[in-house]
Design a protein around this motif. Sequence first.
Motif, PDB file in Angstrom:
ATOM      1  N   UNK A 189      12.080  19.241 -38.307  1.00 24.31           N
ATOM      2  CA  UNK A 189      11.399  18.081 -38.873  1.00 24.31           C
ATOM      3  C   UNK A 189      12.104  16.807 -38.402  1.00 24.31           C
ATOM      4  N   UNK A 190      11.633  15.685 -38.896  1.00 25.70           N
ATOM      5  CA  UNK A 190      12.215  14.382 -38.543  1.00 25.70           C
ATOM      6  C   UNK A 190      12.409  13.566 -39.813  1.00 25.70           C
ATOM      7  N   UNK A 191      13.425  12.732 -39.799  1.00 24.13           N
ATOM      8  CA  UNK A 191      13.671  11.811 -40.898  1.00 24.13           C
ATOM      9  C   UNK A 191      13.099  10.448 -40.499  1.00 24.13           C
ATOM     10  N   UNK A 192      12.107   9.979 -41.259  1.00 23.89           N
ATOM     11  CA  UNK A 192      11.367   8.768 -40.917  1.00 23.89           C
ATOM     12  C   UNK A 192      11.838   7.614 -41.802  1.00 23.89           C
ATOM     13  N   UNK A 193      12.246   6.524 -41.171  1.00 24.91           N
ATOM     14  CA  UNK A 193      12.736   5.356 -41.907  1.00 24.91           C
ATOM     15  C   UNK A 193      12.110   4.092 -41.332  1.00 24.91           C
ATOM     16  N   UNK A 274      12.120   9.772 -45.105  1.00 29.73           N
ATOM     17  CA  UNK A 274      11.078  10.728 -45.472  1.00 29.73           C
ATOM     18  C   UNK A 274      10.974  11.829 -44.421  1.00 29.73           C
ATOM     19  N   UNK A 275      10.655  13.040 -44.881  1.00 28.01           N
ATOM     20  CA  UNK A 275      10.498  14.151 -43.943  1.00 28.01           C
ATOM     21  C   UNK A 275       9.134  14.072 -43.284  1.00 28.01           C
ATOM     22  N   UNK A 276       9.125  14.232 -41.974  1.00 31.82           N
ATOM     23  CA  UNK A 276       7.892  14.222 -41.223  1.00 31.82           C
ATOM     24  C   UNK A 276       7.921  15.232 -40.103  1.00 31.82           C
ATOM     25  N   UNK A 277       6.748  15.502 -39.535  1.00 28.62           N
ATOM     26  CA  UNK A 277       6.621  16.491 -38.466  1.00 28.62           C
ATOM     27  C   UNK A 277       5.863  15.871 -37.299  1.00 28.62           C
ATOM     28  N   UNK A 278       6.333  16.156 -36.109  1.00 27.75           N
ATOM     29  CA  UNK A 278       5.751  15.581 -34.904  1.00 27.75           C
ATOM     30  C   UNK A 278       4.316  16.058 -34.712  1.00 27.75           C
TER      31      UNK A 278
END
Length: 593
Positions: A189-193, A274-278
Amino acid sequence: MAEYKAPLREMHFLLHEVFAADQLWARLPGLEGAVDRETADAILEEMAKLAANTLDPINRSGDEEGCHWNEGVVTTPKGFPEAYATFCEGGWGSLLGNPEYGGMGMPKMLGAQVEEMINSANISFALYPVLTAGACLAIDAHASEELKQQYLPKMYEGSWAGAMDLTEPHAGTDLGIIRTRAEPQEDGSYSITGSKIFITGGDQDLSENIIHLVLAKLPDAPRGPRGISLFLVPKYLVDEDGSLGERNAVTCGSIEHKMGIKASATCAMNFDGARGWLVGEVNKGLAAMFTMMNYERLGVGIQGLGASERSYQNALEYARDRIQSRSPAGPQQPDKAADPIIVHPDVRRMLLTQKALIGGGRALSTYVAQWLDIAKFGEGEEKKHAEAMVALLTPVAKAFFTDKGLDCTVIGQQVFGGHGYIREWGQEQLVRDVRITQIYEGTNGIQALDLAGRKTVANGGAFFDLFAADVQKFIDAEIDREEMAEFVQPLASELQRLKEATANMIAASQEDPHAPGAASVEYLHLFGHVAYAYMWARAASVALPKTGEDDFYQGQVKTARFYFARLLPQALALAASANAGSATLMDIDEDLF
């Protein structure tokens, strides 16, 4: 204010008689057996009922109350959650969706008519499902199979909504300078800021979850638009069994206080790790977003069309009921103190201008939707041809429909005189609501530049030549019909004028980098008027032999005549402006403004 009645006869005429949609649907791979004339008509009739009975009654009250924000929680106006539930129960959110994930797989030609009705009844409400549909398009086209399986069924059914998070306070049109960051995590996942503004439906109380599609940049991303990636970021995380888990680090910081569409929550969104997905490939986020842009930009254009139709219905009813003065030809209703204002030439000019612009716009929206369907479901060269037509026509549809949408709502307000300025009649709300359509989803100036620059000059007019050939094919087929001469001859003349303006713009751009931008707005409006003339000529071609059948066909022919006589001549002035060059714009020092 008049009660909204969907223009079903006009829609049936365009779908079945002008564009023979059922024949197209029957031959396109993926649509065979999915929809026929009877199914399409039943869908339109059901939406007409929903629009009139559920959405229209909460339009004014939604504008009066607006949305509320309290400590990060957004509440929509009274009646909106119930209307949304009814909308979802009818399966409307799945209409154009992929059948593999619970969608109905209907064509855009049908969807365009449905969207018009929703927007005529209640633009603010329409924005919630429209944004979800756009998010679904991007997910379906670019996300992993796992993400599709996890999110699309719930989004189609409406229990989960969608939002598109692009704009930042310093980055609107120029998305290449966004600052929102995405940090890769060990679990994939990715951490989105970062922070986003102007996010339609960023928070609301209609659905149990909101799925944000967020543009962000990885730490090592290239500069500019080539470094943008797209991420799926849910308001609530989703557990492996599909149930909702803990709240994600996504919050609504505030909602905007706006000129119009007040029942649509326009949010400032904060992403704090926030957790996000590509979605799609790294650094290919804009390409993923543009998958839905052609659909969404046509959809915004249809918002302008829907507001125009609502204003016209109001104005027409008022013009028939309001009595003021006598007809120049003498009393038309001598038993009354005065005649209804519809007898006066200037009122008729206003009403016919609305009717002609709406009819041309509805036909062109159906025409663009036809090419979208061929681009989606077609194959080989036909598919490539359709994709080029969509690329060319999308900025025209978005900008011209909405520019004329504002014109039409103002005209409708004018028919009411002083009453048009008063809230209770509904006309001033339509003016306020439609104004945003010229601004969001790419301002109309940007749409014009896109048409002139990327879609015309950049390819030497190759896309334009496809459109011109389509119009010429119609002219050639109709040229020997004597009764069509009043339409075919001026259409041929104006097509030639548009060809010359196109060639002039391409030639000037070889020496002058400002040439496309200087010509762009007038060029787009010239294009729009010629496209409407093409649409009205096609309508007249079908209606002329049937004028003895009923009044509807007479109305089509006479409105076409009005368009050609009173509105199409504007093309002459627009061409002169488009051909004027950039000197008068650029040869003035900034200090002299």
